[in-house]
Design an enzyme around this catalytic site. Structure first.
Site, mmCIF file in Angstrom:
data_model
loop_
_atom_site.group_PDB
_atom_site.id
_atom_site.type_symbol
_atom_site.label_atom_id
_atom_site.label_comp_id
_atom_site.label_asym_id
_atom_site.label_seq_id
_atom_site.Cartn_x
_atom_site.Cartn_y
_atom_site.Cartn_z
ATOM 1 N N GLU A 145 28.327 -55.734 52.495
ATOM 2 C CA GLU A 145 28.449 -56.450 51.223
ATOM 3 C C GLU A 145 27.866 -57.862 51.319
ATOM 4 O OE1 GLU A 145 28.670 -56.455 48.281
ATOM 5 O OE2 GLU A 145 30.423 -55.533 47.381
ATOM 6 N N ASP A 146 27.468 -58.388 50.185
ATOM 7 C CA ASP A 146 26.997 -59.774 50.123
ATOM 8 C C ASP A 146 28.183 -60.733 50.151
ATOM 9 O OD1 ASP A 146 27.895 -58.832 47.668
ATOM 10 O OD2 ASP A 146 26.253 -59.675 46.499
ATOM 11 N N ASP A 170 35.000 -61.273 46.973
ATOM 12 C CA ASP A 170 35.583 -62.301 46.125
ATOM 13 C C ASP A 170 37.038 -61.918 45.853
ATOM 14 O OD1 ASP A 170 35.796 -64.371 44.248
ATOM 15 O OD2 ASP A 170 34.736 -63.306 42.684
ATOM 16 N N LYS A 182 35.047 -65.015 50.204
ATOM 17 C CA LYS A 182 35.723 -66.005 49.357
ATOM 18 C C LYS A 182 37.219 -65.690 49.435
ATOM 19 C CE LYS A 182 32.983 -66.810 45.440
ATOM 20 N NZ LYS A 182 32.779 -66.649 43.971
ATOM 21 N N ASP A 210 23.204 -63.074 42.513
ATOM 22 C CA ASP A 210 22.490 -63.433 41.286
ATOM 23 C C ASP A 210 23.282 -64.297 40.330
ATOM 24 O OD1 ASP A 210 24.244 -61.139 40.631
ATOM 25 O OD2 ASP A 210 23.288 -61.299 38.658
ATOM 26 N N LYS A 254 23.450 -54.476 43.813
ATOM 27 C CA LYS A 254 22.155 -54.969 44.281
ATOM 28 C C LYS A 254 22.326 -56.128 45.263
ATOM 29 C CE LYS A 254 20.188 -54.194 39.706
ATOM 30 N NZ LYS A 254 19.623 -54.895 38.522
ATOM 31 N N GLY A 255 23.502 -56.734 45.267
ATOM 32 C CA GLY A 255 23.695 -57.999 45.974
ATOM 33 C C GLY A 255 23.420 -57.997 47.463
ATOM 34 N N PHE A 308 30.831 -70.457 42.624
ATOM 35 C CA PHE A 308 29.906 -69.388 42.269
ATOM 36 C C PHE A 308 28.578 -69.655 42.975
ATOM 37 C CE2 PHE A 308 26.801 -67.093 39.802
ATOM 38 C CZ PHE A 308 27.420 -65.854 39.720
ATOM 39 N N VAL A 309 28.192 -68.773 43.856
ATOM 40 C CA VAL A 309 26.996 -69.003 44.663
ATOM 41 C C VAL A 309 25.877 -68.033 44.289
ATOM 42 C CG1 VAL A 309 28.192 -70.014 46.632
ATOM 43 C CG2 VAL A 309 27.971 -67.540 46.501
ATOM 44 N N ARG A 330 18.269 -63.881 42.912
ATOM 45 C CA ARG A 330 18.557 -63.080 44.106
ATOM 46 C C ARG A 330 17.504 -63.300 45.181
ATOM 47 N NH1 ARG A 330 22.333 -59.110 42.662
ATOM 48 N NH2 ARG A 330 22.181 -58.345 40.532
HETATM 49 P P1 IMP Z 1 34.954 -58.718 43.937
HETATM 50 O O1 IMP Z 1 35.166 -57.325 43.456
HETATM 51 O O2 IMP Z 1 35.647 -59.727 43.063
HETATM 52 O O3 IMP Z 1 35.309 -58.927 45.388
HETATM 53 O O4 IMP Z 1 33.439 -59.087 43.743
HETATM 54 C C1 IMP Z 1 32.487 -58.494 44.424
HETATM 55 C C2 IMP Z 1 31.122 -58.608 43.774
HETATM 56 O O5 IMP Z 1 31.021 -59.627 42.763
HETATM 57 C C3 IMP Z 1 30.155 -59.013 44.849
HETATM 58 O O6 IMP Z 1 29.654 -57.908 45.523
HETATM 59 C C4 IMP Z 1 29.094 -59.762 44.085
HETATM 60 O O7 IMP Z 1 28.126 -58.865 43.635
HETATM 61 C C5 IMP Z 1 29.835 -60.371 42.911
HETATM 62 N N1 IMP Z 1 30.159 -61.796 43.180
HETATM 63 C C6 IMP Z 1 31.341 -62.314 43.590
HETATM 64 N N2 IMP Z 1 31.271 -63.647 43.754
HETATM 65 C C7 IMP Z 1 29.999 -63.990 43.451
HETATM 66 C C8 IMP Z 1 29.283 -65.253 43.453
HETATM 67 O O8 IMP Z 1 29.796 -66.351 43.767
HETATM 68 N N3 IMP Z 1 27.968 -65.192 43.096
HETATM 69 C C9 IMP Z 1 27.355 -64.030 42.746
HETATM 70 N N4 IMP Z 1 27.971 -62.845 42.737
HETATM 71 C C10 IMP Z 1 29.278 -62.820 43.093
HETATM 72 MG MG MG Z 2 27.912 -57.083 45.898
#
Ligand code: IMP
Ligand code: MG
Length: 178
Positions: free
Chosen positions: A102-103, A106, A135, A163, A46-47, A156-157, A169
């Protein structure tokens, strides 16, 4: 009840900064893709809803919008690295120019998972990635976006699609809790 209050958020990017950056990203994508070749945007729910819709408004080529849903966080504040596909329904993308929207990237696990699936099962002509937030410091796999808005620290944002336990959100800015 939610253990965090919106009033305690420190603002990281204002609505104006977000809008400006989204336009800049769209300009780059417009330049790279040109006005004639069609582009399929894949919005990762949903991000990335807010970012994807805002970005789409500034794109000048013919755009198709598709939506998929994955989950990696559950309700925790750290990425599980364990990506769960909730809905990956997509039309035929063979020989199409595809841009995953993507939002935030990470650990990179979600993006790695999506790129693998899209390349393997859909064989697009071209696959690129745009993320609003990067990130970089938290990366666990070797994934880099083709375009990103802002590089941020390991915070954490929330807001602008991101969210905290399903909430916040809807905030038009991006903030964090100290
Ligand atoms: P990854 O798989 O660790 O790269 O994480 C990706 C997903 O985790 C993103 O699409 C977000 O939905 C969520 N996410 C990662 N960091 C944050 C944050 O700081 N705040 C909120 N959601 C996050
Ligand atoms: Mg996402």
């Amino acid at each position: 009840m939610l253990d965090r209050k919106i009033e305690d958020l420190k603002i990281l990017f204002t609505q104006e900064q977000i809008e400006q950056k989204t336009k800049e990203l769209a300009d780059k994508i417009n330049k790279d893709c040109g006005p004639d070749s069609e582009l399929v945007l894949i919005c990762v729910l949903k991000g990335s809803t807010m970012f994807c819709c805002d970005l789409a408004k500034y794109l000048k080529m013919p755009v198709e919008m598709e939506f998929i849903r994955v989950s990696s966080y559950g309700n925790a504040k750290t990425s599980s690295g364990n990506v769960q596909a909730i809905d990956l329904t997509l039309p035929n993308l063979e020989d199409k120019n595809v841009l995953i929207v993507e939002d935030i990237i990470d650990t990179g696990c979600t993006m790695e998972f999506l790129i693998n699936i899209l390349c393997r099962t859909h064989k697009p002509k071209n696959l690129k990635v745009v993320t609003f937030l990067n990130k970089k410091i938290a990366r666990k796999v070797n994934i880099e976006p083709d375009y990103y808005g802002f590089d941020i620290d390991d915070k954490f944002v929330v807001g602008y699609g991101l969210d905290y336990e399903g909430y916040m959100r809807n905030l038009p800015y991006i903030g964090y809790f100290e």
